[in-house]
Scaffold this active site. Structure first.
Site, PDB file in Angstrom:
ATOM      1  N   GLU A 176       0.130 -14.088 -58.513  1.00 33.91           N
ATOM      2  CA  GLU A 176      -0.641 -13.574 -59.270  1.00 33.91           C
ATOM      3  C   GLU A 176      -1.510 -12.144 -58.791  1.00 33.91           C
ATOM      4  O   GLU A 176      -1.927 -11.226 -59.362  1.00 33.91           O
ATOM      5  CB  GLU A 176      -1.806 -14.285 -59.816  1.00 33.91           C
ATOM      6  N   LYS A 200       3.978  -2.119 -57.323  1.00 34.68           N
ATOM      7  CA  LYS A 200       3.594  -2.995 -58.426  1.00 34.68           C
ATOM      8  C   LYS A 200       4.530  -2.713 -59.966  1.00 34.68           C
ATOM      9  O   LYS A 200       4.686  -3.695 -60.582  1.00 34.68           O
ATOM     10  CB  LYS A 200       2.069  -2.507 -58.742  1.00 34.68           C
ATOM     11  N   GLY A 238     -14.427   3.053 -47.576  1.00 30.78           N
ATOM     12  CA  GLY A 238     -13.534   1.811 -47.390  1.00 30.78           C
ATOM     13  C   GLY A 238     -12.582   1.571 -48.749  1.00 30.78           C
ATOM     14  O   GLY A 238     -11.996   0.672 -48.743  1.00 30.78           O
ATOM     15  N   VAL A 260      -8.701 -11.096 -47.759  1.00 26.87           N
ATOM     16  CA  VAL A 260      -8.444 -11.987 -48.781  1.00 26.87           C
ATOM     17  C   VAL A 260      -8.419 -13.284 -48.373  1.00 26.87           C
ATOM     18  O   VAL A 260      -9.198 -14.212 -48.948  1.00 26.87           O
ATOM     19  CB  VAL A 260      -7.109 -11.803 -49.577  1.00 26.87           C
ATOM     20  N   LYS A 299       2.597  -7.644 -52.462  1.00 28.90           N
ATOM     21  CA  LYS A 299       3.243  -6.805 -53.430  1.00 28.90           C
ATOM     22  C   LYS A 299       4.488  -6.208 -52.593  1.00 28.90           C
ATOM     23  O   LYS A 299       5.583  -6.049 -53.295  1.00 28.90           O
ATOM     24  CB  LYS A 299       2.674  -5.720 -54.127  1.00 28.90           C
ATOM     25  N   GLU A 301      -7.561   3.773 -47.210  1.00 27.06           N
ATOM     26  CA  GLU A 301      -7.056   3.502 -45.767  1.00 27.06           C
ATOM     27  C   GLU A 301      -7.138   4.625 -44.916  1.00 27.06           C
ATOM     28  O   GLU A 301      -7.116   5.852 -45.361  1.00 27.06           O
ATOM     29  CB  GLU A 301      -5.659   2.945 -45.723  1.00 27.06           C
TER      30      GLU A 301
HETATM   31  P1  NAP Z   1      -5.883  -8.193 -43.673  1.00 21.13           P
HETATM   32  O1  NAP Z   1      -7.498  -7.976 -44.023  1.00 21.13           O
HETATM   33  O2  NAP Z   1      -5.203  -7.163 -42.881  1.00 21.13           O
HETATM   34  O3  NAP Z   1      -5.600  -9.374 -43.258  1.00 21.13           O
HETATM   35  C1  NAP Z   1      -4.472  -9.979 -42.641  1.00 21.13           C
HETATM   36  C2  NAP Z   1      -4.599 -11.018 -42.011  1.00 21.13           C
HETATM   37  O4  NAP Z   1      -3.298 -11.652 -41.683  1.00 21.13           O
HETATM   38  C3  NAP Z   1      -5.356 -11.280 -40.838  1.00 21.13           C
HETATM   39  O5  NAP Z   1      -6.126 -12.415 -40.717  1.00 21.13           O
HETATM   40  C4  NAP Z   1      -4.436 -11.219 -39.621  1.00 21.13           C
HETATM   41  O6  NAP Z   1      -4.713 -11.868 -38.181  1.00 21.13           O
HETATM   42  C5  NAP Z   1      -3.184 -12.071 -40.184  1.00 21.13           C
HETATM   43  N1  NAP Z   1      -1.877 -11.522 -39.547  1.00 21.13           N
HETATM   44  C6  NAP Z   1      -1.359 -10.580 -39.822  1.00 21.13           C
HETATM   45  N2  NAP Z   1      -0.296 -10.733 -38.952  1.00 21.13           N
HETATM   46  C7  NAP Z   1      -0.034 -11.854 -38.547  1.00 21.13           C
HETATM   47  C8  NAP Z   1       0.928 -12.685 -37.661  1.00 21.13           C
HETATM   48  N3  NAP Z   1       2.177 -11.904 -37.420  1.00 21.13           N
HETATM   49  N4  NAP Z   1       0.650 -13.892 -37.537  1.00 21.13           N
HETATM   50  C9  NAP Z   1      -0.437 -14.493 -37.785  1.00 21.13           C
HETATM   51  N5  NAP Z   1      -1.535 -13.627 -38.446  1.00 21.13           N
HETATM   52  C10 NAP Z   1      -1.188 -12.614 -38.973  1.00 21.13           C
HETATM   53  O7  NAP Z   1      -5.181  -8.155 -45.091  1.00 21.13           O
HETATM   54  P2  NAP Z   1      -5.779  -8.286 -46.654  1.00 21.13           P
HETATM   55  O8  NAP Z   1      -6.352  -7.439 -47.156  1.00 21.13           O
HETATM   56  O9  NAP Z   1      -6.471  -9.736 -46.502  1.00 21.13           O
HETATM   57  O10 NAP Z   1      -4.505  -8.643 -47.478  1.00 21.13           O
HETATM   58  C11 NAP Z   1      -3.500  -9.752 -47.388  1.00 21.13           C
HETATM   59  C12 NAP Z   1      -2.595  -9.529 -48.309  1.00 21.13           C
HETATM   60  O11 NAP Z   1      -2.958  -9.326 -49.789  1.00 21.13           O
HETATM   61  C13 NAP Z   1      -1.648  -8.289 -48.587  1.00 21.13           C
HETATM   62  O12 NAP Z   1      -0.247  -8.778 -48.668  1.00 21.13           O
HETATM   63  C14 NAP Z   1      -2.059  -7.337 -49.320  1.00 21.13           C
HETATM   64  O13 NAP Z   1      -1.282  -6.308 -49.841  1.00 21.13           O
HETATM   65  C15 NAP Z   1      -2.637  -8.250 -50.323  1.00 21.13           C
HETATM   66  N6  NAP Z   1      -3.863  -7.927 -51.212  1.00 21.13           N
HETATM   67  C16 NAP Z   1      -5.052  -7.425 -50.750  1.00 21.13           C
HETATM   68  C17 NAP Z   1      -6.102  -7.006 -51.474  1.00 21.13           C
HETATM   69  C18 NAP Z   1      -7.440  -6.491 -50.914  1.00 21.13           C
HETATM   70  O14 NAP Z   1      -8.323  -6.219 -51.560  1.00 21.13           O
HETATM   71  N7  NAP Z   1      -7.495  -6.517 -49.712  1.00 21.13           N
HETATM   72  C19 NAP Z   1      -5.958  -6.964 -52.980  1.00 21.13           C
HETATM   73  C20 NAP Z   1      -4.587  -7.305 -53.473  1.00 21.13           C
HETATM   74  C21 NAP Z   1      -3.522  -7.893 -52.578  1.00 21.13           C
HETATM   75  P3  NAP Z   1      -6.088 -11.346 -37.621  1.00 21.13           P
HETATM   76  O15 NAP Z   1      -7.260 -11.297 -38.574  1.00 21.13           O
HETATM   77  O16 NAP Z   1      -6.130 -12.189 -36.562  1.00 21.13           O
HETATM   78  O17 NAP Z   1      -5.685 -10.059 -37.525  1.00 21.13           O
END
Ligand code: NAP
Length: 436
Positions: free
Chosen positions: A130, A206, A188, A17, A106, A191
């Protein structure tokens, strides 16, 4: 040329995201400034590993591992790291330093929501979320603002794309759960560890957020009854379709009137949805939230529940709202828990069951089964029986659909049937949603 005040935005997380948020922020900076009435400047993106490949790419000079330094220089902090810690600490730090916060987390909101909302209110900051429920679908703002003048009575949500994808393939392509799950992991949609999705934990988080908002009350995550889809069989899905239903994992949030006043039920479980219901037409990994409100009637919100660009759309909407508030000033919309309704235990929830039994095919069996229901105050709406297996000890399959009754009474019927002399096996128990 309009001179805008410049707002500094810190992004915590540059993953699926975060990278899309950064990309859209950089690409559409002028347009967003025009809409927000303020320049929105991305001052940095905190990540764990700045050398990792990102899609879309984030300019290297924006990446940092020093999240706290970034937070302290920002007007608005966007948390897209996920997980409980350090996300919670960073959000509290951001709020205490006077920044507004946008998050998609969430899990964090369902677990520590009251603490974060309290912190925001104490310093007069706003917490926007949101993207935390149903990805791209606008659902938080409609509940918080558009429906603030109405009384929501019920929410039925397909809020987990992975489980909807799996159940939809079982239904439309006649495949078993295990191979579809393996395929969803390969594509994908699921998980490597699918527990959060298939056991209903994600949907329960949620449900807690939606029920809190809809009923203006604090809904703790552990008060949300949760059942996943791992027990759903292809036989159940096929039989459901033949009977005019589709099996969906639903997050159900209801305002229930009891002898002691109003209460909230929040639960997640597989349910039989009549094919005529709008939720039955939600296919693939899509999400939908069906809301019933006293004055508005039925509303349905539908779209992509996840995905980088899709979720980024919701995050950017919040970011523009936060920027507008910085320009206009004022306290913003406070979190509303004024109703403070109690939670109803699952045993007291009124619902309908469809029970599939293998019974001995001999005279008097139907009467015995009818007695098990009537003795527990449950009335039967419909019974259908399949052709007997024949032979020395013939059996038949019996499908019983009940009228609405308290969950405790229905569960007592199921255990009595399981111990009955005339029942060979209880093959399936599913709850049934009303047509509308
Ligand atoms: P993601 O791909 O795993 O990305 C997480 C990011 O956070 C990565 O860039 C990671 O760094 C960074 N990070 C993690 N721990 C950290 C720390 N301690 N210090 C600094 N940076 C840190 O996750 P995502 O899918 O984008 O999801 C992000 C949020 O959006 C979550 O809360 C998820 O529930 C929510 N969400 C996601 C989706 C979706 O479709 N993916 C949909 C709705 C809501 P690195 O890149 O260096 O590892």
């Amino acid at each position: 040329m309009i001179e805008y005040r410049n707002l500094k935005v810190a992004l915590l997380g540059g993953g699926v995201v975060g990278a899309n948020v950064a990309d859209l922020l950089l690409k559409h900076a002028d347009e967003l400034a025009g809409r927000a009435g303020a320049g929105i400047e991305l001052i940095g993106v905190a990540v764990r590993n700045p050398g990792a490949e990102r899609v879309p790419a984030i300019p290297a000079e924006l990446l940092t591992t020093d999240a706290l330094a970034l937070i302290h220089g920002a007007d608005i902090v966007v948390e897209l790291m996920g997980g409980l810690e350090p996300a919670r600490t960073y959000i509290l730090e951001a709020l205490h330093s006077g920044a507004d916060v946008v998050t998609a987390n969430k899990a964090l909101l369902a677990t520590h929501g009251p603490e974060l909302f309290d912190a925001a209110e104490r310093v007069g900051a706003q917490l926007y979320y949101e993207a935390a429920v149903a990805g791209a679908i606008p659902i938080i703002r409609p509940l918080r603002e558009s429906l603030a003048g109405d009384r929501v009575t019920r929410i039925l949500g397909i809020v987990n794309g992975t489980t909807n994808y799996i159940l939809d393939r079982m239904d439309r392509q006649g495949e078993d759960l295990a191979p579809v799950l393996a395929d969803a992991q390969r594509l994908g949609y699921a998980e490597a560890d699918p527990t959060a999705d298939v056991e209903g934990y994600d949907a329960a988080q949620k449900a807690a957020i939606l029920a809190s908002l809809a009923f203006h009350s604090t809904v703790p995550l552990d008060a949300v009854h949760r059942e996943g889809i791992t027990g759903v069989t292809l036989e159940q899905v096929t039989a459901a379709r033949a009977a005019g239903y589709v099996v969906k994992l639903l997050a159900i949030c209801e305002r229930v009137e009891t002898a002691d006043g109003s209460a909230i039920s929040a639960r997640v479980h597989p349910a039989l949805v009549p094919l005529a219901h709008p939720l039955a037409a939600v296919h693939g990994a899509n999400n939908a939230v069906f809301i019933q409100a006293e004055a508005a009637g039925d509303l349905m919100f539908y779209g992509a529940g996840a995905g980088g660009p899709q979720t980024a759309s919701s995050v950017l909407g919040d970011l523009v709202s936060a920027a507008r508030r910085h320009v206009v000033g004022g306290p913003g919309v406070a979190e509303s828990t004024h109703a403070n309704l109690p939670m109803l235990p699952i045993a007291s929830v009124v619902t309908r069951y469809q029970i599939t039994l293998t019974v001995l095919d001999r005279p008097g069996v139907l009467a015995t089964i009818a007695t098990e229901f009537s003795e527990r105050g449950v009335s039967v709406e419909q019974v259908s029986q399949s052709v007997s297996t024949g032979g020395d000890a013939p059996t038949a399959s019996l499908v019983v659909v009940t009228h609405a009754a308290p969950e405790a009474a229905l569960a007592a019927c199921v255990s009595a049937l399981a111990g009955s002399d005339v029942v060979a096996s209880v093959d399936s128990v599913l709850r049934v949603i009303e047509a509308q």
